[in-house]
Design an enzyme around this catalytic site. Sequence first.
Site, PDB file in Angstrom:
ATOM      1  N   CYS A  49      39.171  33.876  42.936  1.00  7.30           N
ATOM      2  CA  CYS A  49      40.063  33.573  44.070  1.00  7.30           C
ATOM      3  C   CYS A  49      39.293  33.568  45.383  1.00  7.30           C
ATOM      4  O   CYS A  49      38.850  34.621  45.858  1.00  7.30           O
ATOM      5  CB  CYS A  49      41.194  34.610  44.101  1.00  7.30           C
ATOM      6  SG  CYS A  49      42.174  34.598  45.613  1.00  7.30           S
ATOM      7  N   CYS A  52      40.711  35.680  48.271  1.00  8.90           N
ATOM      8  CA  CYS A  52      40.564  37.113  47.996  1.00  8.90           C
ATOM      9  C   CYS A  52      39.243  37.633  48.540  1.00  8.90           C
ATOM     10  O   CYS A  52      39.141  38.785  48.963  1.00  8.90           O
ATOM     11  CB  CYS A  52      40.621  37.383  46.496  1.00  8.90           C
ATOM     12  SG  CYS A  52      42.204  36.974  45.708  1.00  8.90           S
TER      13      CYS A  52
END
Length: 308
Positions: A49, A52
């Site tokens: 991700c 993230c």
Amino acid sequence: MLELGQGNGATAPADSDLIKDVSEATFMADVVDASMTVPVIVDFWAPWCGPCKTLGPALEAAVTAAGGAVKMAKINVDENQGIAGQMRVQSIPTVYAFFQGQPIDGFQGALPQSEIEAFVAKVVEAGGGAMPDDGLEGALAAAEEMLEAGDAQDAAETFAAILEQDTESVAAFAGLARANIALGALDQAEAVLNGAPAAFADAPEVEAAHAQLALARQAENAGPVAELRAAVEADPSDHQARLDLAQALHGAGEVEAAVDELLELFRRDREWNDGAAKAQLFTIFEALPANDAVVLNGRRKLSSLIFA
């Protein structure tokens, strides 16, 4: 946010009770039970991700800056799909705040640093706490502890997150450069130093980082210690071999031994190669804290040689 690495995928900070990697097996203890006394922010993330990698370090820095008024749990959704399903996590990053066993707030997606700080402050307030006045100082101290403990990746991410909050933090600029040096990312370290405000050029922290970078560049090209030591033993008057040995010793972490070789070179011929021994000694001294024993002893011995 500066792009530095794997973000949430890195090792937890030095204060393992403040920020933890949490699994389904430890969720009750580290989140629900822990939140009975202090709010716990839960960050659902995954290694693949992109957002993230930005959110995680920034959130960790903000939690660290809160000085213990809030804790953080990091949950890898790939490895903990059950708890992610129970919390109805549909996209990542997703962040929840727990207090007294219940979720009280949350958000999805990466946020600007100012909104992350506001979220953490709100969670702290909900838990009856208050953000400390020296939050950034606490985060800087935590980053330095990470770097000293060998957690260079976490330190780099924390220093970068601090710079998001304070673009004029000379300590964070220098710390970020030193963390990248520790990671072996010398070009990145040089870019950080080149990007620092001009007013920081003469700051001791920045000068120390420049010295550490110069020494790290030398270490990249240093020869094998054993071979260089053999060359010096075979011909003690081979000044270049002795200088090369000192650089190789420093690159191998044998700083005191490197200083000893340079002092011997200075004793034998202080003017050789435009005073290379003295210049190298000063670079090493500048890279270390002023009160380091190697610096204090080295300067004393050098002064004795100069005024002998």
